[in-house]
Every structure is written in C-alpha cells, then in structure tokens.
Write a protein that holds these residues in place. Structure first.
Motif, PDB file in Angstrom:
ATOM      1  N   LEU A   1      19.606  90.531 -86.241  1.00  0.00           N
ATOM      2  CA  LEU A   1      18.665  89.951 -87.023  1.00  0.00           C
ATOM      3  C   LEU A   1      17.174  90.553 -85.451  1.00  0.00           C
ATOM      4  O   LEU A   1      17.232  90.071 -83.805  1.00  0.00           O
ATOM      5  CB  LEU A   1      18.227  88.865 -86.893  1.00  0.00           C
ATOM      6  CG  LEU A   1      19.164  87.962 -88.435  1.00  0.00           C
ATOM      7  CD1 LEU A   1      18.914  86.886 -88.381  1.00  0.00           C
ATOM      8  CD2 LEU A   1      18.109  88.698 -89.831  1.00  0.00           C
ATOM      9  N   PRO A   2      15.793  90.594 -85.251  1.00  0.00           N
ATOM     10  CA  PRO A   2      14.817  90.377 -84.874  1.00  0.00           C
ATOM     11  C   PRO A   2      15.085  89.057 -83.821  1.00  0.00           C
ATOM     12  O   PRO A   2      14.813  87.877 -84.799  1.00  0.00           O
ATOM     13  CB  PRO A   2      14.335  90.934 -84.862  1.00  0.00           C
ATOM     14  CG  PRO A   2      14.322  92.145 -86.533  1.00  0.00           C
ATOM     15  CD  PRO A   2      14.997  91.452 -86.524  1.00  0.00           C
ATOM     16  N   GLN A   3      14.748  89.264 -82.774  1.00  0.00           N
ATOM     17  CA  GLN A   3      14.431  87.523 -82.114  1.00  0.00           C
ATOM     18  C   GLN A   3      14.115  86.393 -83.142  1.00  0.00           C
ATOM     19  O   GLN A   3      14.168  85.734 -83.760  1.00  0.00           O
ATOM     20  CB  GLN A   3      14.759  87.471 -80.655  1.00  0.00           C
ATOM     21  CG  GLN A   3      14.498  86.012 -80.396  1.00  0.00           C
ATOM     22  CD  GLN A   3      14.167  85.936 -78.804  1.00  0.00           C
ATOM     23  OE1 GLN A   3      14.134  87.396 -77.975  1.00  0.00           O
ATOM     24  NE2 GLN A   3      14.295  84.699 -77.532  1.00  0.00           N
ATOM     25  N   PRO A   4      12.602  87.362 -83.230  1.00  0.00           N
ATOM     26  CA  PRO A   4      11.436  85.625 -84.242  1.00  0.00           C
ATOM     27  C   PRO A   4      12.382  85.802 -85.321  1.00  0.00           C
ATOM     28  O   PRO A   4      12.153  84.738 -85.637  1.00  0.00           O
ATOM     29  CB  PRO A   4      10.302  87.004 -84.037  1.00  0.00           C
ATOM     30  CG  PRO A   4      10.348  87.770 -83.344  1.00  0.00           C
ATOM     31  CD  PRO A   4      11.774  88.433 -82.856  1.00  0.00           C
ATOM     32  N   LEU A   5      12.633  86.039 -85.918  1.00  0.00           N
ATOM     33  CA  LEU A   5      13.362  86.558 -87.443  1.00  0.00           C
ATOM     34  C   LEU A   5      14.591  85.283 -87.225  1.00  0.00           C
ATOM     35  O   LEU A   5      14.615  84.319 -88.043  1.00  0.00           O
ATOM     36  CB  LEU A   5      14.133  87.506 -87.892  1.00  0.00           C
ATOM     37  CG  LEU A   5      12.931  88.418 -88.809  1.00  0.00           C
ATOM     38  CD1 LEU A   5      12.893  89.711 -89.119  1.00  0.00           C
ATOM     39  CD2 LEU A   5      11.403  87.728 -89.470  1.00  0.00           C
ATOM     40  N   ALA A   6      15.304  86.181 -86.326  1.00  0.00           N
ATOM     41  CA  ALA A   6      16.634  84.517 -86.200  1.00  0.00           C
ATOM     42  C   ALA A   6      16.012  83.564 -85.618  1.00  0.00           C
ATOM     43  O   ALA A   6      16.912  82.003 -85.767  1.00  0.00           O
ATOM     44  CB  ALA A   6      17.763  85.401 -84.952  1.00  0.00           C
ATOM     45  N   GLN A   7      15.112  82.640 -84.588  1.00  0.00           N
ATOM     46  CA  GLN A   7      14.653  81.793 -85.160  1.00  0.00           C
ATOM     47  C   GLN A   7      14.109  80.964 -85.270  1.00  0.00           C
ATOM     48  O   GLN A   7      14.207  80.309 -85.504  1.00  0.00           O
ATOM     49  CB  GLN A   7      13.499  82.272 -83.265  1.00  0.00           C
ATOM     50  CG  GLN A   7      14.159  82.418 -81.584  1.00  0.00           C
ATOM     51  CD  GLN A   7      12.909  82.315 -80.787  1.00  0.00           C
ATOM     52  OE1 GLN A   7      11.950  82.845 -80.675  1.00  0.00           O
ATOM     53  NE2 GLN A   7      13.702  82.629 -79.797  1.00  0.00           N
TER      54      GLN A   7
ATOM     55  N   GLY B   1       7.539  87.911 -94.849  1.00  0.00           N
ATOM     56  CA  GLY B   1       8.126  88.626 -96.380  1.00  0.00           C
ATOM     57  C   GLY B   1       9.859  89.218 -96.271  1.00  0.00           C
ATOM     58  O   GLY B   1      10.596  88.620 -96.861  1.00  0.00           O
ATOM     59  N   LEU B   2      10.023  88.955 -94.819  1.00  0.00           N
ATOM     60  CA  LEU B   2      11.316  90.184 -94.310  1.00  0.00           C
ATOM     61  C   LEU B   2      12.376  89.182 -94.152  1.00  0.00           C
ATOM     62  O   LEU B   2      13.348  88.987 -94.924  1.00  0.00           O
ATOM     63  CB  LEU B   2      11.301  90.508 -93.152  1.00  0.00           C
ATOM     64  CG  LEU B   2      11.041  91.959 -92.946  1.00  0.00           C
ATOM     65  CD1 LEU B   2      10.813  92.871 -91.723  1.00  0.00           C
ATOM     66  CD2 LEU B   2      11.350  93.305 -94.211  1.00  0.00           C
ATOM     67  N   LEU B   3      11.831  87.914 -93.545  1.00  0.00           N
ATOM     68  CA  LEU B   3      12.660  86.510 -93.738  1.00  0.00           C
ATOM     69  C   LEU B   3      12.480  85.732 -95.152  1.00  0.00           C
ATOM     70  O   LEU B   3      14.045  85.392 -95.405  1.00  0.00           O
ATOM     71  CB  LEU B   3      11.937  85.085 -92.375  1.00  0.00           C
ATOM     72  CG  LEU B   3      12.432  84.149 -92.707  1.00  0.00           C
ATOM     73  CD1 LEU B   3      13.675  83.962 -91.448  1.00  0.00           C
ATOM     74  CD2 LEU B   3      11.622  83.056 -92.830  1.00  0.00           C
ATOM     75  N   ALA B   4      12.224  85.929 -95.740  1.00  0.00           N
ATOM     76  CA  ALA B   4      12.078  85.372 -97.413  1.00  0.00           C
ATOM     77  C   ALA B   4      13.241  86.442 -97.827  1.00  0.00           C
ATOM     78  O   ALA B   4      14.194  85.611 -98.635  1.00  0.00           O
ATOM     79  CB  ALA B   4      10.959  85.220 -98.221  1.00  0.00           C
ATOM     80  N   LEU B   5      13.285  87.746 -97.829  1.00  0.00           N
ATOM     81  CA  LEU B   5      14.204  88.219 -98.019  1.00  0.00           C
ATOM     82  C   LEU B   5      15.621  88.571 -97.422  1.00  0.00           C
ATOM     83  O   LEU B   5      17.253  88.617 -98.480  1.00  0.00           O
ATOM     84  CB  LEU B   5      13.952  89.793 -97.555  1.00  0.00           C
ATOM     85  CG  LEU B   5      12.567  90.709 -98.820  1.00  0.00           C
ATOM     86  CD1 LEU B   5      12.572  92.062 -98.641  1.00  0.00           C
ATOM     87  CD2 LEU B   5      12.954  90.369-100.116  1.00  0.00           C
ATOM     88  N   MET B   6      15.766  87.532 -96.683  1.00  0.00           N
ATOM     89  CA  MET B   6      16.780  87.860 -95.889  1.00  0.00           C
ATOM     90  C   MET B   6      17.805  86.545 -96.203  1.00  0.00           C
ATOM     91  O   MET B   6      18.772  86.575 -96.845  1.00  0.00           O
ATOM     92  CB  MET B   6      16.500  87.398 -94.422  1.00  0.00           C
ATOM     93  CG  MET B   6      16.490  89.002 -93.412  1.00  0.00           C
ATOM     94  SD  MET B   6      16.078  88.657 -91.704  1.00  0.00           S
ATOM     95  CE  MET B   6      16.290  86.727 -91.183  1.00  0.00           C
TER      96      MET B   6
END
Length: 130
Positions: free
Chosen positions: A13-19, A78-83
C-alpha cells in the motif's frame, strides 16, 4: 525504490492509504456511506441524490473524510473504500463490516427527518450483467 533514500521498498500500500486505513474506524456512519460511494466512483451530485441531501452537505462529508483520514484527494478516499470493501476479513477495518447494522438513530439525521424509511446505508450497486 524510495525516491528519497534509494532504499528498496516492498510492494504494498502507498503510505497515505496504509496510514488512513485504520483511521477509517473514526468515520461516522454517514461518512462511511459517502466513502463507499466514492469507492464506487460517484460524484458529489450523484451521492447527494442517492442520500437525499444537498451537494453542499456531500462536500462537507468529503472534506471531513479527507481531513480525518489525512488524504489529499477523493481518488485516494475512493481507493481506500475499495480496499476496505475487498478486505479478506469482513469488517477488518470497520467494526460493523461495511455499513452493516448502521441505524438512522446513530446518525445526526433522524429517519423522520429524511422523509421516512429510506435506506441510506448502502449505495446501490449496478446489477451484474450476464
């Protein structure tokens, strides 16, 4: 490879999404609904129509979501929601699973204020073709 130090970074995961993923637990039920709509690619006008609120209200929700999660764009949200939706463990990041069990009384808008028993908990997903 890390552009700053040159170290090899494992794919993930890119860092912003992982956090942001664990922070998503702090979202209100309505913010979670908006986040799920973002994951489905809805624009503000479409979200407003589905939730029966104003576009301005949706903009406020999106702004709050981005601030709470430390994200820079609705694309990241949106990517976070999909994950979160595709998490192998049901409810791994949202304790009730994706929107399961959300009731109108948990929200800042009561059911009678929205005009009845509208189901604002889940976005309508396109029917599977075939």
């Amino acid at each position: 490879m890390c552009p700053a130090c040159g170290a090899h970074r494992p794919p993930g995961l890119p860092q912003p999404l992982a956090q942001a993923l664990p922070l998503s637990r702090a979202l209100t039920p309505r913010e979670r609904v908006v986040l799920e709509f973002l994951g489905l690619g809805y624009d503000n006008r479409s979200i407003a129509r589905e939730m029966q609120v104003s576009e301005r209200t949706v903009k406020r929700f999106v702004t709050a979501i981005l601030a709470k999660l430390g994200l820079r764009s609705r694309l990241q949200a949106g990517l976070l929601a999909l994950m979160a939706a595709s998490s192998p463990v049901d409810g791994a990041f949202w304790p009730e699973g994706l929107m399961d069990g959300v009731r109108a009384e948990d929200d800042d808008v009561q059911a009678h204020e929205t005009g009845g028993d509208h189901d604002l908990r889940r976005p309508r997903r396109p029917a599977a073709s075939g």
